[in-house]
Design an enzyme around this catalytic site. Structure first.
Site, PDB file in Angstrom:
ATOM      1  N   CYS A 195    -117.641  87.703  38.337  1.00 32.06           N
ATOM      2  CA  CYS A 195    -117.712  86.408  39.031  1.00 32.06           C
ATOM      3  C   CYS A 195    -119.161  85.956  39.615  1.00 32.06           C
ATOM      4  CB  CYS A 195    -116.718  86.590  40.341  1.00 32.06           C
ATOM      5  SG  CYS A 195    -115.003  87.217  39.908  1.00 32.06           S
ATOM      6  N   CYS A 236    -115.698  90.471  41.540  1.00 27.29           N
ATOM      7  CA  CYS A 236    -116.409  91.497  40.842  1.00 27.29           C
ATOM      8  C   CYS A 236    -117.884  90.826  40.513  1.00 27.29           C
ATOM      9  CB  CYS A 236    -115.988  92.314  39.615  1.00 27.29           C
ATOM     10  SG  CYS A 236    -115.377  91.000  38.448  1.00 27.29           S
ATOM     11  N   ASP A 246     -91.197  76.523  86.478  1.00 19.42           N
ATOM     12  CA  ASP A 246     -91.845  77.914  87.146  1.00 19.42           C
ATOM     13  C   ASP A 246     -93.019  78.038  87.692  1.00 19.42           C
ATOM     14  OD1 ASP A 246     -89.534  79.122  86.327  1.00 19.42           O
ATOM     15  OD2 ASP A 246     -89.816  79.331  84.245  1.00 19.42           O
ATOM     16  N   ASP A 277     -87.181  85.172  84.740  1.00 18.16           N
ATOM     17  CA  ASP A 277     -86.406  83.914  84.664  1.00 18.16           C
ATOM     18  C   ASP A 277     -85.411  83.986  83.603  1.00 18.16           C
ATOM     19  OD1 ASP A 277     -85.598  81.253  85.149  1.00 18.16           O
ATOM     20  OD2 ASP A 277     -86.920  80.578  83.435  1.00 18.16           O
TER      21      ASP A 277
END
Length: 829
Positions: free
Chosen positions: A115, A112, A707, A518
């Site tokens: 801060c 806010c 693969d 696979d």
């Protein structure tokens, strides 16, 4: 009433810190002057009281949490940011010769305006700080200071001391350029909108009143005002069109902006000539309207592309800028994440991002990996688990040993693969680009023919008819037909955890006929566990497991993980070699050992596995020494995925290197009609070639090194999320999520993307071929041509955006478990 001073004047009324002697800061509350320790607390306290929130102080049960006060004095924690070599990235000199510098810091915890006041007052109170300004919208603060009087580390430590962790904000050049371009586009659009509205305000009375309904003085006044208002629209808002057209002409290319520039330039020039000389028609409203609608269409298209690609852009900045590195003594040091190297130990606190890929050495917590995987449920990571840079720690602190950082991190590789996908275009997109180029050439030819014809038919109407033909048939929609759909499709796939690495993969996915899967790591989780050991030849069971673990120590295969708990630090294998699809061999204790399939491990023996499931044989110099039984868990959504693929009309097949018994059992459980076990990579590749020879488009889904040849031979190669690096490199698409069902969604999205691309192309072509003859015969005024051209582009963009609302249809239909077929057919060599 005179003010009394609070009895306890040594503690700050707001935060409880010690008040320095003679401190001037205070607030009067309940007729008492309350001392405060700093301007920041004074600003916040006044904001609370002046805002009518006095009850906060009356009813609070404890003081606000304050960070470790030592943090503000431990500037050495932040000393790394004082390095000149690091500062040159984000610290810039002021424009004058004062020697002062400025930097923008990204700040955590800003909520806010209070801060912002706290940060600004605290920093401005530091000697050497000239100014500080907080950007609440983007949670950033710009600080200007004298580097001779105060160091950046002191500024960062001071902010940490008041509870705001800050780090340098480093936007890359591309981000800065995109932000500048977006701001300029908005400004151009606003100028064009205001200019169009005002010009139309002066044009409508002329259209409504007719030639006799308005005096010549007012007509001339309105024309001059329109001339003045259209000038910034043409020279500022339409400037990119003219620049791009000149660039295209220099390169001898006819792009979209060539007819656009001709139309706007002709309308403005002809209208200006008519106003100055008092002869001819005025088209300022058409020029302003055409510019506005064209800019608006491109702005909407750019916003759509940015929104679809937002996750990819966010991923580019997923790694946090800073990290907390732990020294050998356990001390914390904050440093830029880019400075991390493999082997560093970092502390990841709750709420912080993981700065690099690594392995957890201490702690257990839940991580949010949604940016990487598309899975919004947090996942639990424990000691020994791998974590990916860019994940968000949610619950507990973790100590992580870095394995890959910076450009080597997985998130950086994903961004590179995404860039590679957008660097090429599928066949349909290339065809659309060629059509648009040819259409521009034909449009200019047709416009010239129409202009010549109307010069003889009615010279007075010739200019606005030529303008209408140029505008209404501008192939902008055709140029947008495929890029918008591809961008939306890529974005939808990315949000669902599917990363497409080659652009033509989308088109290939949409035309699949067969999906080959696979087994290990694909249909199963790939998390192999050792469930039984049967020693042979007098070898001890524990020792046999230690030997097997030594052979598998350097392997990335899922099977190797089953033996990792049995590794001994004192037992190492040498000359280890992997035989793809067969097993491993190496030297242990001076003897040659093999682990794998019986035919590989003991070629001189004819051995069968001692039971069902997956068994590996360990041999010494060709002699059997132990059998190992392994078990893998089938993925939870494997059955639903297979059923959904069938529902999409695809053939599903299982090719596995495991034993025929294990492969057949899984095929029956998942209702896969065609399967084959004990398939070598050569066998799998031969099967793919066989299907392709029959005219099928084949996708292969795998995860391991074995693969790779098969993935390279398939029309579409899909790698699982746990695939090896080489498998991911060979893949056309990578599943970032562990869900196998993402394959189904990827196929559906690809089909939808291709369908939208075709719809857009058909619409664009039909619109242009319909609008051209209507405009050529003089039935379309210039203002309507501008609206029609813009509307056609918006239709294309809107149709592509439908992909953002995609919902899978096949997966819900596949939810009920499939009924297994009596006996799947086995593929024979």
């Amino acid at each position: 009433m005179s003010e009394a001073v609070a009895a306890d004047s040594t503690e700050c009324y707001h935060c409880g810190s010690r008040v320095p002697p003679g401190a001037p800061w205070s607030i009067t509350f309940d007729d008492l002057r309350r001392p405060l320790c700093c301007p920041g607390c004074e600003a916040v306290a006044h904001a609370i009281v002046d805002g009518g929130l006095e009850s906060y102080y009356r009813f609070r049960t404890e003081l606000p949490e304050r960070p470790d006060e030592q943090e503000s004095v431990r500037a050495e924690t932040w000393a790394v940011f004082d390095d000149p070599g690091l500062q040159h990235r984000f610290v810039h000199a002021e424009g004058d010769d004062s020697g002062r510098v400025h930097a923008t810091l990204a700040v955590d915890g800003i909520t806010c305006a209070a801060c912002a006041w706290l940060i600004e007052h605290r920093l401005n109170a530091l000697a050497g700080v000239d100014s500080s300004a907080v950007n609440l919208t983007h949670h950033r603060v710009r600080v200007s200071w004298d580097p001779e009087a105060v160091k950046l580390s002191r500024i960062l430590a001071e902010m940490a001391g008041i509870g705001y962790q800050a780090q340098p904000y480093e936007p890359d050049e591309a981000q800065v350029r995109l932000q500048h371009e977006e701001r300029m586009n908005v400004r151009r659009l606003i100028i064009a909108a205001v200019g169009m509205a005002q010009v139309m305000m002066f044009s409508i009375p002329i259209y409504v009143a007719g030639p006799e309904g308005i005096s010549e003085d007012f007509r001339a006044l309105f024309h001059w005002l329109s001339f003045a208002l259209t000038t910034p629209v043409v020279f500022f808002s339409a400037a990119p069109f003219f620049r791009n057209a000149l660039r295209d002409l220099r390169n001898r290319v006819l792009g979209m902006d060539v007819p656009v520039s001709l139309a706007i330039g002709f309308a403005y020039t002809a209208s200006g000539y008519a106003v100055i000389t008092g002869k001819g028609e005025v088209y300022f409203d058409s020029a302003a309207m055409f510019t506005f609608f064209l800019l608006f269409g491109r702005y909407v298209e750019a916003r759509a592309r940015r929104r679809s690609g937002h996750s990819g852009n966010a991923m580019a900045g997923a790694l946090p800028l800073s990290a907390i590195r732990l020294t050998d003594e356990g001390e914390e040091r904050i440093l830029p994440a880019s400075e991390l190297t493999a082997g560093d130990r970092v502390l990841v606190k709750p709420g912080h991002g993981v700065p690099a890929d690594g392995v957890i050495e201490d702690g257990e917590s839940s991580l949010d990996e949604s940016m990487l995987t598309g899975e919004y449920l947090p996942v639990t990571r424990r000691l020994g688990d791998t974590v990916t840079g860019g994940s968000q720690n949610i619950e507990s602190p973790l100590v992580v040993r870095v394995t890959h950082a910076g450009r080597d991190a997985r998130v950086a590789g994903i961004v590179d693969l995404t860039d590679r996908a957008f660097a090429s275009r599928p066949r349909l997109a290339q065809m659309a680009a060629r059509m648009a180029h040819l259409f521009v050439l034909r449009l200019l030819v047709v416009t010239a023919v129409v202009t010549i014809a109307w010069w003889f038919i009615d010279p007075a109407r010739m200019p606005w008819i030529m303008l209408s033909v140029l505008v209404v048939t501008c192939p902008c929609a055709l140029a947008l037909a495929t890029p918008t759909a591809l961008t939306a499709g890529h974005g939808q796939l990315r949000r669902r955890g599917v990363l497409v690495t080659r652009a033509d993969a989308i088109e290939a996915l949409s035309q699949l006929d067969r999906v080959i899967l696979d087994k290990t790591g694909t249909l199963t989780s790939g998390e192999m566990t050792l469930i039984e050991t049967r020693p042979l030849g007098g070898l001890d069971a524990d020792h046999s497991r230690h030997l097997a673990a030594a052979l598998e120590a350097q392997s990335e295969h899922p099977i190797a993980r089953a033996f990792h708990p049995h590794r001994l630090a004192t037992l190492h294998a040498s000359e280890v070699a992997s035989r793809t699809g067969q097993g491993l061999e190496g030297i242990l204790e001076g003897r040659r050992w093999r682990l794998g399939k019986p035919a590989f491990a003991a070629p001189d023996h004819s051995l069968e596995a001692p039971g069902d499931g997956q068994w590996l044989l360990l041999t010494e110099e060709g002699e059997p020494r132990a059998w190992f039984a392994l078990q893998d868990r089938v993925r939870e959504d494997a059955a639903d995925t297979v059923a959904a693929l069938k529902a999409l009309g695809l053939e599903v097949e299982l090719l596995s290197g495991d034993t025929p018994g294990a492969a057949g059992d899984l095929a029956r459980r998942l209702d896969i009609p065609t399967w084959r076990g004990s398939a070598s990579p050569e066998d799998k590749l031969a099967r793919i070639r066989e299907c392709q020879a029959a005219g099928e488009t084949v996708a292969m889904v795998g995860d391991g090194i074995n693969d790779i040849p098969v993935l390279a031979g398939a029309d579409v190669a899909i790698a699982m999320n746990g695939a090896t690096d080489l498998a991911r490199t060979s893949a056309d698409a990578i599943l970032l999520s562990p869900r196998l069902s993402r394959i189904v969604e990827a196929i559906e999205i690809s089909r939808a993307t291709r369908r939208v691309m075709r719809q857009n192309m058909i619409w664009s072509v039909c619109y242009n071929f319909t609008a051209m003859p209507i405009a050529a015969v003089g039935l379309v005024p210039p203002w309507l041509a501008a609206m029609g051209m813009s509307a056609s582009s918006l239709v294309v963009v809107g149709n592509a955006l439908r992909l953002n609302r995609f919902r899978s249809r096949a997966m819900p239909a596949a939810a009920p478990p499939p009924t297994p077929s009596p006996e799947p057919s086995r593929v024979t060599p």
